[in-house]
Motif scaffolding. Sequence first.
Motif, PDB file in Angstrom:
ATOM      1  N   HIS A 113      -2.577 -13.548  -0.818  1.00 18.52           N
ATOM      2  CA  HIS A 113      -1.261 -13.319  -1.431  1.00 18.52           C
ATOM      3  C   HIS A 113      -1.292 -13.523  -2.927  1.00 18.52           C
ATOM      4  CE1 HIS A 113       2.693 -14.633  -2.986  1.00 18.52           C
ATOM      5  NE2 HIS A 113       3.108 -13.614  -2.267  1.00 18.52           N
ATOM      6  N   THR A 116       2.572 -15.994  -7.118  1.00 16.65           N
ATOM      7  CA  THR A 116       3.615 -15.215  -7.784  1.00 16.65           C
ATOM      8  C   THR A 116       3.933 -15.835  -9.140  1.00 16.65           C
ATOM      9  OG1 THR A 116       4.599 -14.412  -5.733  1.00 16.65           O
ATOM     10  CG2 THR A 116       6.025 -14.446  -7.676  1.00 16.65           C
ATOM     11  N   HIS A 119       8.849 -12.239 -10.381  1.00 17.68           N
ATOM     12  CA  HIS A 119       9.358 -11.399  -9.299  1.00 17.68           C
ATOM     13  C   HIS A 119      10.788 -11.008  -9.620  1.00 17.68           C
ATOM     14  CE1 HIS A 119       9.386  -9.770  -5.220  1.00 17.68           C
ATOM     15  NE2 HIS A 119      10.603 -10.267  -5.096  1.00 17.68           N
ATOM     16  N   THR A 134       6.952  -6.977  -9.932  1.00 14.59           N
ATOM     17  CA  THR A 134       6.480  -8.247  -9.367  1.00 14.59           C
ATOM     18  C   THR A 134       5.032  -8.454  -9.756  1.00 14.59           C
ATOM     19  OG1 THR A 134       6.309  -9.540  -7.324  1.00 14.59           O
ATOM     20  CG2 THR A 134       5.799  -7.194  -7.145  1.00 14.59           C
ATOM     21  N   GLN A 136       1.641 -10.911  -8.815  1.00 14.76           N
ATOM     22  CA  GLN A 136       0.896 -11.991  -8.161  1.00 14.76           C
ATOM     23  C   GLN A 136      -0.490 -12.045  -8.779  1.00 14.76           C
ATOM     24  OE1 GLN A 136       2.842  -9.851  -6.053  1.00 14.76           O
ATOM     25  NE2 GLN A 136       4.365 -11.473  -6.238  1.00 14.76           N
ATOM     26  N   ARG A 156       2.869  -7.136  -2.624  1.00 14.46           N
ATOM     27  CA  ARG A 156       4.293  -6.884  -2.842  1.00 14.46           C
ATOM     28  C   ARG A 156       4.589  -5.646  -3.694  1.00 14.46           C
ATOM     29  NH1 ARG A 156       6.834 -11.257  -0.617  1.00 14.46           N
ATOM     30  NH2 ARG A 156       5.577 -13.155  -0.511  1.00 14.46           N
ATOM     31  N   ASP A 159       5.584  -2.160  -1.801  1.00 20.79           N
ATOM     32  CA  ASP A 159       6.939  -2.149  -1.247  1.00 20.79           C
ATOM     33  C   ASP A 159       7.949  -1.910  -2.361  1.00 20.79           C
ATOM     34  OD1 ASP A 159       8.818  -2.825   1.104  1.00 20.79           O
ATOM     35  OD2 ASP A 159       9.525  -4.139  -0.502  1.00 20.79           O
ATOM     36  N   GLY A 166      10.140  -6.083  -2.249  1.00 18.41           N
ATOM     37  CA  GLY A 166       8.831  -6.741  -2.251  1.00 18.41           C
ATOM     38  C   GLY A 166       8.813  -8.000  -1.406  1.00 18.41           C
ATOM     39  N   ALA A 167       9.911  -8.279  -0.708  1.00 15.37           N
ATOM     40  CA  ALA A 167      10.066  -9.487   0.114  1.00 15.37           C
ATOM     41  C   ALA A 167      11.233  -9.265   1.088  1.00 15.37           C
ATOM     42  CB  ALA A 167      10.347 -10.703  -0.778  1.00 15.37           C
ATOM     43  N   LEU A 169       7.967 -10.583   3.500  1.00 13.23           N
ATOM     44  CA  LEU A 169       6.853  -9.909   4.173  1.00 13.23           C
ATOM     45  C   LEU A 169       6.450 -10.590   5.475  1.00 13.23           C
ATOM     46  CD1 LEU A 169       4.495  -9.005   1.170  1.00 13.23           C
ATOM     47  CD2 LEU A 169       6.378  -7.673   2.157  1.00 13.23           C
ATOM     48  N   ASN A 382       5.075  -3.273   5.451  1.00 10.48           N
ATOM     49  CA  ASN A 382       6.454  -3.725   5.158  1.00 10.48           C
ATOM     50  C   ASN A 382       7.399  -3.304   6.284  1.00 10.48           C
ATOM     51  OD1 ASN A 382       6.312  -0.994   4.621  1.00 10.48           O
ATOM     52  ND2 ASN A 382       7.790  -1.059   2.944  1.00 10.48           N
ATOM     53  N   THR A 387      13.057  -5.355   3.737  1.00  7.44           N
ATOM     54  CA  THR A 387      12.832  -5.339   2.279  1.00  7.44           C
ATOM     55  C   THR A 387      13.741  -4.351   1.562  1.00  7.44           C
ATOM     56  OG1 THR A 387      11.150  -3.589   2.329  1.00  7.44           O
ATOM     57  CG2 THR A 387      10.383  -5.861   2.651  1.00  7.44           C
TER      58      THR A 387
END
Lengths: 401, 401
Positions: A113, A116, A119, A134, A136, A156, A159, A166-167, A169, A382, A387
């Motif tokens: 992941h 982050t 975001h 976003t 990460q 993310r 998506d 993006g969330a 997930l 996703n 999302t």
Amino acid sequence: MDGMRNLDISSNGGEFLAIGLMSGTSVDCVDAALAHFTIHEGKFRHQLLEFTSVNYPKEIRAKIFTAFQDGVGSLSMACELNFEIGAVFAKAAQRLINSSGFPRHSIHVIGSHGQTLYHQPPGNKSRKKYTPSTLQLGEASVIALKTGIPVVSDFRTADMAAGGQGAPLIPLADYHLFSHEKKTRIIQNIGGIANCAYLPANGSLDDVIAFDTGPGNMVIDGLVSSYSNGRELYDKRGTRAFKGKINEKLLAILLKDAYFSKSPPKTTGRELFGENYVRNLIELGKKMKLSHDDVIATASQLTIETIMQAYKRFLFPRGIAGEVILGGGGARNRFLVNGMRTHLQPDVKLLTHESLGVNSKAKEAIGFALLGLLCLLGIPGNIPSATGARKAVPLGKIYYP
Amino acid sequence: MDGMRNLDISSNGGEFLAIGLMSGTSVDCVDAALAHFTIHEGKFRHQLLEFTSVNYPKEIRAKIFTAFQDGVGSLSMACELNFEIGAVFAKAAQRLINSSGFPRHSIHVIGSHGQTLYHQPPGNKSRKKYTPSTLQLGEASVIALKTGIPVVSDFRTADMAAGGQGAPLIPLADYHLFSHEKKTRIIQNIGGIANCAYLPANGSLDDVIAFDTGPGNMVIDGLVSSYSNGRELYDKRGTRAFKGKINEKLLAILLKDAYFSKSPPKTTGRELFGENYVRNLIELGKKMKLSHDDVIATASQLTIETIMQAYKRFLFPRGIAGEVILGGGGARNRFLVNGMRTHLQPDVKLLTHESLGVNSKAKEAIGFALLGLLCLLGIPGNIPSATGARKAVPLGKIYYP
């Protein structure tokens, strides 16, 4: 010349070993899980083989928090952090592999992941003009070249490129780990923020509803920490909430927040229920002459009621759940668990992740192991209903070492 | 469930269509090339099918230059730029595909270099403690979801993770496009910086030597622009250098720079031969009472002599080249070309990219099309002798839409 590595769901007899690496917004440590996945009737089932956490070195953690501050975190800092965080993630993966005893070449993929750093999903009305985006960090090639295993990262962005937030997930993992032919289940996580995934009996991925219900422990933790001047960091087992008395007037004020009535998909976080929120709540408590424990009890009740309201508004109209499966730190707060028990009809079971064989602490890392595997298999990751994306798309970029 | 797309060198009868997207440090436009690749005796041969350039929108270009300034470019800016630059690259790819007339599904891969925002390779002695790192922006999933074609991006990070400088990467394309069974060739690019790739007759990738020789047009352009108060941007065909007189004393001073005697692998850029360098040179010229054209002639001679010295020091000891193949803007500067001709032995041919069927303007984009294809095929993309990496590793991360 090496050919491209190939993987499909019938490869290796449909059995896969995958590692997931995860670090959350608290930036404490990197969780690493090694899981064995098999496929039964289109669903991935898992067995957790090994789990470990590696703490961030202090100076890197400090650098990340500096980078969080917009206008302070520079581009060169982000660029260096990408490689530095990659090295920490690589270390976590290596420690996991070594303690597991499994040979590297038997592991198909690492889903990482990353950390982050930024975001900003679409639909933020408080910002005038911005590009949803976003970021990460945790360079995949650093992890892959240290371990020799393909690494999937950057879950993310795709998506969001498809119009989503993006969330969240993790509901996809919830679907694969928990969905049941005959039982309608809600997977309820109570972390800093509380989020739920609704899995109707015999439902498909399209039937999943998932969103953040509101604050989980974030507000309670903030109150306890502030009232105790940092001596206590959370309300252990709900002791302080039990001592206090819920103030219905204050609770009614808090329940009016527009977030709670907003229809899913929706996500929230520290921007809404963070330090400012806690500060205001402490002020309100003072004005209303409430004891510290009264405010804590009321904030705890807010978590309970917003979860239950969300079920009644957005989930139960589609069918009552037979089981609510709790996870996260809040599952150990007896005040929260008792409160939920009181609100739920007697025939609804209140269970823990562990009672269904899932290590709650490891779940997110397991989720990214699964998402990494899905990416390698070319399967979308996703859930558009969760999302807000226009369509299901594959998540993640693959680096083959 | 979709299976993973598979590609190996025998796929599609060994014929591949690939797009390359590239934007350099001048941040003018995105170059886009569609090329047809075939493999003959382990080497990729290409035919350029379509080439186009798309200008950056002014506001994004301005934002990129803001982000270049360390301490000014923020993390949120970089995060947004990643998606904004991705959209510009996607537009370039779409325009290229449309004008080419080739159906999308016939194109195997897009190799997208992205826009370099930060690049700090190992070995910078002027900085005390830092993590070597590099950052190219232009979100691959944005390009892939707009075009429906797999996108490979982030080519430089893996070489750096393997201890390399993350540059130069184009010599690999030079090897595939130009290497010859019987002829030893030098591919000499004269852009802002001048760089060469030495391809011994019948040599393998391990035999390639590639590095930056020093300034190309950067210093000349800077002088012309400054002397003309911005009315002229470069010395067209070398006219001003021809009018001036080379000052041997000044030239000797300039040739003493430590960069020129340093052994490869080595790369340089604006940090060494940019604005400060030009300012100092103008001062020296004033002190020595030289005419503007004398200084331009001397700076042009510096480009010629540093290229020729590099050949004599680092390349010809391994064998004289039979052909030097010029590319870049400097190939149109007659003063530079004549100067090189004078220094080379009469039996060494001085040719252009175009005379060998390679579009010099499109070469970098073709190079990233090839690097994208190599990534999909699982073939390493760096040349350790050129980048200084510990080993050859695959370059790039793949996003499959």
